[in-house]
Design a protein around this motif. Structure first.
Motif, PDB file in Angstrom:
ATOM      1  N   GLY A  19       0.798  -1.220   0.000  1.00  0.00           N
ATOM      2  CA  GLY A  19       0.000   0.000   0.000  1.00  0.00           C
ATOM      3  C   GLY A  19       0.827   1.265   0.000  1.00  0.00           C
ATOM      4  O   GLY A  19       2.050   1.230   0.119  1.00  0.00           O
ATOM      5  N   GLU A  20       0.142   2.398  -0.139  1.00  0.00           N
ATOM      6  CA  GLU A  20       0.805   3.707  -0.125  1.00  0.00           C
ATOM      7  C   GLU A  20       0.315   4.600   1.011  1.00  0.00           C
ATOM      8  O   GLU A  20       0.985   5.565   1.352  1.00  0.00           O
ATOM      9  N   VAL A  21      -0.848   4.328   1.581  1.00  0.00           N
ATOM     10  CA  VAL A  21      -1.320   5.164   2.676  1.00  0.00           C
ATOM     11  C   VAL A  21      -0.628   4.743   3.966  1.00  0.00           C
ATOM     12  O   VAL A  21      -0.241   3.590   4.140  1.00  0.00           O
ATOM     13  N   GLY A  34     -26.999   5.118   1.430  1.00  0.00           N
ATOM     14  CA  GLY A  34     -26.274   3.930   0.996  1.00  0.00           C
ATOM     15  C   GLY A  34     -25.088   4.193   0.085  1.00  0.00           C
ATOM     16  O   GLY A  34     -24.405   3.271  -0.330  1.00  0.00           O
ATOM     17  N   ARG A  35     -24.864   5.467  -0.226  1.00  0.00           N
ATOM     18  CA  ARG A  35     -23.705   5.831  -1.041  1.00  0.00           C
ATOM     19  C   ARG A  35     -22.631   6.399  -0.115  1.00  0.00           C
ATOM     20  O   ARG A  35     -22.923   7.165   0.798  1.00  0.00           O
ATOM     21  N   VAL A  36     -21.369   6.042  -0.374  1.00  0.00           N
ATOM     22  CA  VAL A  36     -20.256   6.573   0.412  1.00  0.00           C
ATOM     23  C   VAL A  36     -19.192   7.107  -0.536  1.00  0.00           C
ATOM     24  O   VAL A  36     -19.015   6.603  -1.641  1.00  0.00           O
ATOM     25  N   TRP A  37     -18.525   8.157  -0.090  1.00  0.00           N
ATOM     26  CA  TRP A  37     -17.400   8.693  -0.837  1.00  0.00           C
ATOM     27  C   TRP A  37     -16.486   9.391   0.148  1.00  0.00           C
ATOM     28  O   TRP A  37     -16.875   9.729   1.256  1.00  0.00           O
ATOM     29  N   ALA A  38     -15.236   9.542  -0.242  1.00  0.00           N
ATOM     30  CA  ALA A  38     -14.260  10.183   0.638  1.00  0.00           C
ATOM     31  C   ALA A  38     -13.154  10.806  -0.187  1.00  0.00           C
ATOM     32  O   ALA A  38     -12.863  10.366  -1.299  1.00  0.00           O
ATOM     33  N   ALA A  39     -12.558  11.821   0.374  1.00  0.00           N
ATOM     34  CA  ALA A  39     -11.323  12.401  -0.145  1.00  0.00           C
ATOM     35  C   ALA A  39     -10.247  12.072   0.879  1.00  0.00           C
ATOM     36  O   ALA A  39     -10.517  12.003   2.075  1.00  0.00           O
ATOM     37  N   TYR A  40      -9.031  11.849   0.400  1.00  0.00           N
ATOM     38  CA  TYR A  40      -7.950  11.563   1.333  1.00  0.00           C
ATOM     39  C   TYR A  40      -6.643  12.125   0.817  1.00  0.00           C
ATOM     40  O   TYR A  40      -6.449  12.323  -0.371  1.00  0.00           O
ATOM     41  N   ARG A  41      -5.766  12.410   1.778  1.00  0.00           N
ATOM     42  CA  ARG A  41      -4.423  12.922   1.468  1.00  0.00           C
ATOM     43  C   ARG A  41      -3.550  12.813   2.708  1.00  0.00           C
ATOM     44  O   ARG A  41      -4.033  12.610   3.806  1.00  0.00           O
ATOM     45  N   GLY A  42      -2.257  12.984   2.485  1.00  0.00           N
ATOM     46  CA  GLY A  42      -1.294  12.935   3.582  1.00  0.00           C
ATOM     47  C   GLY A  42      -0.288  11.826   3.383  1.00  0.00           C
ATOM     48  O   GLY A  42      -0.546  10.844   2.696  1.00  0.00           O
ATOM     49  N   GLY A  43       0.905  12.013   3.952  1.00  0.00           N
ATOM     50  CA  GLY A  43       1.971  11.037   3.737  1.00  0.00           C
ATOM     51  C   GLY A  43       2.373  11.062   2.271  1.00  0.00           C
ATOM     52  O   GLY A  43       2.617  12.132   1.714  1.00  0.00           O
ATOM     53  N   GLU A  44       2.392   9.920   1.628  1.00  0.00           N
ATOM     54  CA  GLU A  44       2.769   9.835   0.216  1.00  0.00           C
ATOM     55  C   GLU A  44       1.620  10.162  -0.734  1.00  0.00           C
ATOM     56  O   GLU A  44       1.820  10.218  -1.946  1.00  0.00           O
ATOM     57  N   ILE A  45       0.432  10.382  -0.198  1.00  0.00           N
ATOM     58  CA  ILE A  45      -0.734  10.633  -1.042  1.00  0.00           C
ATOM     59  C   ILE A  45      -0.971  12.134  -1.163  1.00  0.00           C
ATOM     60  O   ILE A  45      -1.216  12.821  -0.170  1.00  0.00           O
ATOM     61  N   VAL A  46      -0.892  12.639  -2.394  1.00  0.00           N
ATOM     62  CA  VAL A  46      -1.161  14.046  -2.671  1.00  0.00           C
ATOM     63  C   VAL A  46      -2.664  14.277  -2.721  1.00  0.00           C
ATOM     64  O   VAL A  46      -3.180  15.240  -2.162  1.00  0.00           O
ATOM     65  N   HIS A  47      -3.374  13.364  -3.388  1.00  0.00           N
ATOM     66  CA  HIS A  47      -4.820  13.503  -3.528  1.00  0.00           C
ATOM     67  C   HIS A  47      -5.413  12.146  -3.848  1.00  0.00           C
ATOM     68  O   HIS A  47      -4.897  11.441  -4.714  1.00  0.00           O
ATOM     69  N   TRP A  95      -8.251  -5.049   0.093  1.00  0.00           N
ATOM     70  CA  TRP A  95      -8.168  -4.281  -1.145  1.00  0.00           C
ATOM     71  C   TRP A  95      -7.255  -4.950  -2.168  1.00  0.00           C
ATOM     72  O   TRP A  95      -6.403  -5.755  -1.820  1.00  0.00           O
ATOM     73  N   THR A  96      -7.497  -4.559  -3.414  1.00  0.00           N
ATOM     74  CA  THR A  96      -6.705  -5.062  -4.542  1.00  0.00           C
ATOM     75  C   THR A  96      -6.463  -3.915  -5.505  1.00  0.00           C
ATOM     76  O   THR A  96      -7.406  -3.207  -5.883  1.00  0.00           O
ATOM     77  N   ALA A 101       0.006  -4.661  -9.935  1.00  0.00           N
ATOM     78  CA  ALA A 101      -0.041  -5.876  -9.127  1.00  0.00           C
ATOM     79  C   ALA A 101      -0.059  -5.524  -7.643  1.00  0.00           C
ATOM     80  O   ALA A 101       0.543  -4.537  -7.219  1.00  0.00           O
ATOM     81  N   GLY A 102      -0.744  -6.334  -6.862  1.00  0.00           N
ATOM     82  CA  GLY A 102      -0.702  -6.180  -5.417  1.00  0.00           C
ATOM     83  C   GLY A 102      -2.076  -6.139  -4.780  1.00  0.00           C
ATOM     84  O   GLY A 102      -3.063  -5.758  -5.407  1.00  0.00           O
ATOM     85  N   SER A 103      -2.111  -6.563  -3.537  1.00  0.00           N
ATOM     86  CA  SER A 103      -3.333  -6.545  -2.737  1.00  0.00           C
ATOM     87  C   SER A 103      -2.919  -6.592  -1.277  1.00  0.00           C
ATOM     88  O   SER A 103      -1.752  -6.788  -0.957  1.00  0.00           O
ATOM     89  N   GLY A 104      -3.896  -6.410  -0.400  1.00  0.00           N
ATOM     90  CA  GLY A 104      -3.568  -6.457   1.013  1.00  0.00           C
ATOM     91  C   GLY A 104      -4.757  -6.193   1.902  1.00  0.00           C
ATOM     92  O   GLY A 104      -5.899  -6.097   1.443  1.00  0.00           O
ATOM     93  N   THR A 105      -4.463  -6.070   3.170  1.00  0.00           N
ATOM     94  CA  THR A 105      -5.465  -5.708   4.163  1.00  0.00           C
ATOM     95  C   THR A 105      -4.922  -4.528   4.951  1.00  0.00           C
ATOM     96  O   THR A 105      -3.701  -4.358   5.082  1.00  0.00           O
ATOM     97  N   SER A 106      -5.830  -3.716   5.434  1.00  0.00           N
ATOM     98  CA  SER A 106      -5.434  -2.582   6.262  1.00  0.00           C
ATOM     99  C   SER A 106      -6.585  -2.219   7.181  1.00  0.00           C
ATOM    100  O   SER A 106      -7.706  -2.715   7.026  1.00  0.00           O
ATOM    101  N   THR A 107      -6.298  -1.358   8.125  1.00  0.00           N
ATOM    102  CA  THR A 107      -7.288  -0.899   9.085  1.00  0.00           C
ATOM    103  C   THR A 107      -7.198   0.610   9.193  1.00  0.00           C
ATOM    104  O   THR A 107      -6.092   1.161   9.263  1.00  0.00           O
ATOM    105  N   VAL A 108      -8.354   1.262   9.187  1.00  0.00           N
ATOM    106  CA  VAL A 108      -8.418   2.691   9.467  1.00  0.00           C
ATOM    107  C   VAL A 108      -9.356   2.883  10.644  1.00  0.00           C
ATOM    108  O   VAL A 108     -10.346   2.163  10.793  1.00  0.00           O
ATOM    109  N   GLU A 109      -9.024   3.843  11.501  1.00  0.00           N
ATOM    110  CA  GLU A 109      -9.833   4.114  12.686  1.00  0.00           C
ATOM    111  C   GLU A 109     -10.215   5.580  12.735  1.00  0.00           C
ATOM    112  O   GLU A 109      -9.468   6.453  12.268  1.00  0.00           O
ATOM    113  N   GLU A 110     -11.385   5.830  13.291  1.00  0.00           N
ATOM    114  CA  GLU A 110     -11.901   7.189  13.412  1.00  0.00           C
ATOM    115  C   GLU A 110     -10.951   8.058  14.236  1.00  0.00           C
ATOM    116  O   GLU A 110     -10.438   7.625  15.267  1.00  0.00           O
TER     117      GLU A 110
END
Length: 122
Positions: A19-21, A34-47, A95-96, A101-110
């Protein structure tokens, strides 16, 4: 069903091998009907953006992001929402990458807002 994610901010608990996050990345979620969306940034992620659906406590979405090296990437993720003992929400993700190539698991917390802090609007 756990409460809406609308307006909540989440941060990764670590970095997955493929991963990159990382802990510096912040995801600001929105949710409606029932629809979800998000914006994210920080670390190696510009947008980054994600968009998808929520059925019960399961989210399914696609994501796309731009990193600090100027590379774009995207993929698919399924996340299960749960509540931590301290009351915050948690997403356990599987995620995949679809763009490489690549996949994995991760956890995000509030992330709870600091006193007098306003949430970013992406």
């Amino acid at each position: 069903m756990l409460p809406s994610l609308d307006g909540l901010v989440f941060a990764p608990t670590g970095r997955a091998a493929a991963g990159e996050v990382d802990a510096a990345t912040r995801f600001t979620y929105r949710e409606q009907d029932g629809r979800v969306w998000a914006a994210y940034r920080g670390g190696e992620i510009v947008h980054g953006h994600l968009v998808g659906t929520r059925v019960g406590d399961v989210l399914e979405f696609r994501y796309v992001q731009l990193n600090t090296a100027g590379e774009t990437a995207g993929g698919h993720c399924v996340s299960e929402l749960s509540r931590l003992p301290d009351g915050r929400l948690r997403l356990d993700e599987t995620w995949t990458w679809e763009s490489r190539a690549g996949s994995g698991t991760s956890t995000v917390e509030e992330v709870l807002p600091a006193r007098n802090e306003t949430r970013p609007s992406y």
